[in-house]
Motif scaffolding. Sequence first.
Motif, mmCIF file in Angstrom:
data_model
loop_
_atom_site.group_PDB
_atom_site.id
_atom_site.type_symbol
_atom_site.label_atom_id
_atom_site.label_comp_id
_atom_site.label_asym_id
_atom_site.label_seq_id
_atom_site.Cartn_x
_atom_site.Cartn_y
_atom_site.Cartn_z
ATOM 1 N N LEU A 149 17.252 18.125 -24.677
ATOM 2 C CA LEU A 149 19.117 18.808 -24.183
ATOM 3 C C LEU A 149 19.388 19.197 -24.862
ATOM 4 C CD1 LEU A 149 18.620 14.303 -24.441
ATOM 5 C CD2 LEU A 149 18.738 15.653 -21.969
ATOM 6 N N CYS A 150 20.829 19.163 -24.225
ATOM 7 C CA CYS A 150 22.390 19.930 -25.482
ATOM 8 C C CYS A 150 22.846 19.085 -25.606
ATOM 9 C CB CYS A 150 22.686 20.812 -24.546
ATOM 10 S SG CYS A 150 23.838 19.789 -22.636
ATOM 11 N N LYS A 151 23.897 19.375 -26.939
ATOM 12 C CA LYS A 151 24.828 18.153 -27.736
ATOM 13 C C LYS A 151 25.515 17.657 -26.804
ATOM 14 C CE LYS A 151 28.405 18.229 -30.729
ATOM 15 N NZ LYS A 151 29.632 19.449 -31.561
ATOM 16 N N LYS A 152 26.171 17.662 -26.080
ATOM 17 C CA LYS A 152 26.652 17.349 -24.807
ATOM 18 C C LYS A 152 25.816 16.144 -24.132
ATOM 19 C CE LYS A 152 27.659 17.814 -20.214
ATOM 20 N NZ LYS A 152 29.016 18.812 -19.230
ATOM 21 N N HIS A 153 25.025 16.251 -23.362
ATOM 22 C CA HIS A 153 24.118 15.500 -22.624
ATOM 23 C C HIS A 153 22.964 13.763 -23.846
ATOM 24 C CE1 HIS A 153 24.660 17.950 -19.111
ATOM 25 N NE2 HIS A 153 25.108 17.391 -18.385
ATOM 26 N N PHE A 154 22.568 15.122 -25.151
ATOM 27 C CA PHE A 154 21.953 13.634 -25.561
ATOM 28 C C PHE A 154 23.594 12.615 -26.290
ATOM 29 C CE2 PHE A 154 21.060 12.677 -30.208
ATOM 30 C CZ PHE A 154 20.149 12.002 -30.239
ATOM 31 N N ILE A 155 24.128 13.315 -26.233
ATOM 32 C CA ILE A 155 25.433 12.067 -26.933
ATOM 33 C C ILE A 155 25.814 11.402 -25.586
ATOM 34 C CG2 ILE A 155 27.833 11.399 -27.218
ATOM 35 C CD1 ILE A 155 28.158 14.029 -28.800
ATOM 36 N N GLN A 156 24.891 11.796 -24.699
ATOM 37 C CA GLN A 156 25.536 10.989 -23.038
ATOM 38 C C GLN A 156 24.256 9.819 -22.934
ATOM 39 O OE1 GLN A 156 25.980 13.409 -20.294
ATOM 40 N NE2 GLN A 156 28.638 13.977 -20.149
ATOM 41 N N TRP A 157 23.226 10.244 -22.983
ATOM 42 C CA TRP A 157 21.715 9.694 -23.228
ATOM 43 C C TRP A 157 21.917 8.484 -24.133
ATOM 44 C CZ3 TRP A 157 17.802 8.679 -26.837
ATOM 45 C CH2 TRP A 157 17.530 8.719 -27.254
#
Length: 316
Positions: free
Chosen positions: A33-41
Motif C-alpha cells: 500500500l501507498c501512504k494514502k491507502h494504508f491510512i484508509q486501510w
Amino acid sequence: MAKLKKGTRCTVCKSKGEKEKAVVFLPHHRLALCKKHFIQWFEKRVEKTIKEFRMFSKKDRILVAVSGGKDSLALWNALTRLGYEADGFYIDLGIDQYSDDSKKLALEFADRIGRTLHIVSLKEEIAPIPAIDKITDRPACSACGTVKRYYMNRYAKQLGYSIIATGHNLDDEAAVLFGNTLHWNIDYLKRQYPVLWEEGGFIRKVKPLCKITEKESALYAFFNNIEYIEYECPFSEGASSIEYKELLSSLEEKHPGTKLQFYTNFLKKMYPILKEYQERQKDQLKVCKICGEPSFTEICSVCKLKEKVQNISQKH
C-alpha cells in the motif's frame, strides 16, 4: 513488517489503473500500500472491528484512555476521523520524566484535533506509582493496572461517557492470551474479549485496535505526523509480556499471520465455551462500602491501597 521489493506498486492503486508506489507491505494480508491507502486501510479496519463486535455507535460518547503512546493516540485520531464523539482521558501516574513527557504529548495532540482531554493526577487521588510500588507486594504493572482501571471507570461515569476505549493492539492481546494460556488462567481467559459489557457499576470497555499490529499502529501514527512517547515506562522493564511479544514476533516473521490466527481462533472457538462457563459460574458483584464502586469484596482494592498509603504517611 516485510521489506518491499523495489518498484512495487500499491495494490489499490494498481487495481484502479494508477501507478503510485507502495511504501508498506502487510504480509499477513498480502497487501502492498501507498501512504494514502494504508491510512484508509487502517481506519476501515478499525471501523470494521467496531461493527463486528458491536462496540459502539455514532450516538455514544466515548472516552479514550490516552497514555501519550502511539496506540492510544492513533486510536483517538482514527475515531475522530471516522466521526465518533471521542474525548481523551489521561492519568498522570507521577513517574517522573516519563509522565511529564507523555502528558505533554497527550495535551498537544488533544489541542491539534480539537477534542477535550480530561486529566486525573494519581498523586492527588492516592499516591504516585513509585510510592505505591514501595508499599505493595504486587509488581508495579499489576498495581498500576488496577488503579488505572478503577479511575477510568469512576471518572467515565462521572463525566457522562458510556464507553471506555483502550489502545490495546493485536500484539498486546496475543501476548496476554499466550501468557494466560501458558498458565491456564481461566479467570483471565474468560474475560479476554474485545468488549467487556457494562454490568454492576462497570461501564463498557472496548479495544478497537485488537486486530491491528503494533507496527501498523506505529506506521499510522508516523504517516499522520503524530508525535508520541517512544520509550517504555521504566517500570515495564523485565515484564513477562514483553518476552511473550518477542517470542510471538519471531514466529510471525517466519509464519505471517500467526498472531492474528492465534487470537481470532481463540475468539471464535474457545471464548464461546468460556463464556458459557462464566454465565454458570458468575461471581456476585458487590459495591465497595467506602467509595461505592463495583467490587468483588466489601472494600475494593483501591480503597485498601488508599488505607495503606494513609497509614504509612501517618507513621512518618
